[in-house]
Design an enzyme around this catalytic site. Structure first.
Site, mmCIF file in Angstrom:
data_model
loop_
_atom_site.group_PDB
_atom_site.id
_atom_site.type_symbol
_atom_site.label_atom_id
_atom_site.label_comp_id
_atom_site.label_asym_id
_atom_site.label_seq_id
_atom_site.Cartn_x
_atom_site.Cartn_y
_atom_site.Cartn_z
ATOM 1 N NE ARG A 1 -1.570 -1.283 3.738
ATOM 2 C CZ ARG A 1 -1.639 -1.137 4.990
ATOM 3 N NH1 ARG A 1 -2.752 -0.429 5.285
ATOM 4 N NH2 ARG A 1 -0.911 -1.377 5.899
ATOM 5 C CD GLN B 1 10.245 30.120 11.161
ATOM 6 O OE1 GLN B 1 10.228 31.046 11.990
ATOM 7 N NE2 GLN B 1 10.660 30.507 9.871
ATOM 8 C CG ASP B 2 7.417 22.654 11.024
ATOM 9 O OD1 ASP B 2 8.314 22.718 11.741
ATOM 10 O OD2 ASP B 2 6.579 21.767 10.994
ATOM 11 C CG ASN B 3 11.411 27.666 7.731
ATOM 12 O OD1 ASN B 3 10.294 28.409 7.732
ATOM 13 N ND2 ASN B 3 12.528 27.958 8.163
ATOM 14 C CG HIS C 1 21.062 30.853 4.167
ATOM 15 N ND1 HIS C 1 20.241 30.360 3.735
ATOM 16 C CD2 HIS C 1 22.033 31.325 3.351
ATOM 17 C CE1 HIS C 1 20.022 30.657 2.220
ATOM 18 N NE2 HIS C 1 21.193 31.408 2.270
ATOM 19 C CE LYS D 1 18.592 26.964 9.403
ATOM 20 N NZ LYS D 1 19.060 27.483 8.357
ATOM 21 C CE1 TYR E 1 15.996 25.230 5.276
ATOM 22 C CE2 TYR E 1 14.082 24.925 4.203
ATOM 23 C CZ TYR E 1 15.301 25.152 4.146
ATOM 24 O OH TYR E 1 15.985 25.616 3.033
ATOM 25 C CE LYS F 1 19.355 34.365 1.648
ATOM 26 N NZ LYS F 1 18.430 34.518 2.555
ATOM 27 C CG ASP F 2 22.529 31.733 -0.857
ATOM 28 O OD1 ASP F 2 22.735 32.565 0.404
ATOM 29 O OD2 ASP F 2 21.668 31.227 -1.139
#
Length: 183
Positions: free
Chosen positions: A25, A49-51, A64, A73, A133, A169-170
């Protein structure tokens, strides 16, 4: 226990493997259980917090970190595959400036615990990937920093051919020598 923990070359960064129950299944597994996470890792944290992100092949997000309000994280790929990287920015650590990389995928269902004090990033190695995350603190853009993904001092072996797709930014991240660290 339905979780297995694998210590990486930086012992504070851990691979978490859930026990997966599958049959004709499909499958089932607990993606997070606070009590068991604490028992098997020794890490006691509250996630606030969840991202969720979706990215295409060769998109590189990171490296980051937040210099104030650092985030621990717990990360995983729910679709596709990524190569996930954690860089130790704790100046007092014996592994300062070192990195570990792990393949996380929807197939292997592995998660990676990246503690506070680390820069974090990943590159998508499948056609696309969705990435989750769980974080121990909120996002504060004024405290966010980016470590340069291709700093020769770090020598991260990203499994990509050609140039990655980067946010500004990276692309403009700081080299380790010029970055802000944790104590």
């Amino acid at each position: 226990m339905s979780l297995t923990v694998i210590r990486t070359a930086i012992p504070d960064v851990m691979i978490i493997e859930p026990k997966v129950f599958g049959d004709n299944r499909g499958f089932f597994f607990e993606s997070f259980n606070s009590r068991e996470f604490e028992e098997v890792t020794g890490v006691v944290r509250t996630f606030v917090q969840d991202n969720h992100s979706r990215s295409s092949r060769n998109v590189l997000r990171g490296l980051h970190y937040q210099i104030q309000h650092p985030q621990g994280k717990l990360v995983r790929a729910t679709v596709g595959e990524v190569f996930d990287v954690a860089v130790d920015l704790r100046k007092s650590s014996s592994t300062f400036g070192q990195w570990v990389g792990v393949h996380l995928s929807a197939d292997n269902k592995r998660q990676l615990w990246v503690p506070e004090g680390f820069a974090h990033g990943f590159v998508v190695t499948s056609d696309y990937a969705e990435f989750l995350y769980k974080t121990t603190d909120y996002w504060y853009p004024e405290h966010e920093r980016s470590l340069l993904w291709n700093d020769p001092k770090l020598n991260i072996q990203w499994p990509i051919q050609g140039d990655p797709v980067l946010a500004a930014k990276d692309a403009n991240g700081k080299r380790l020598a010029d970055a802000e660290y944790f104590g």
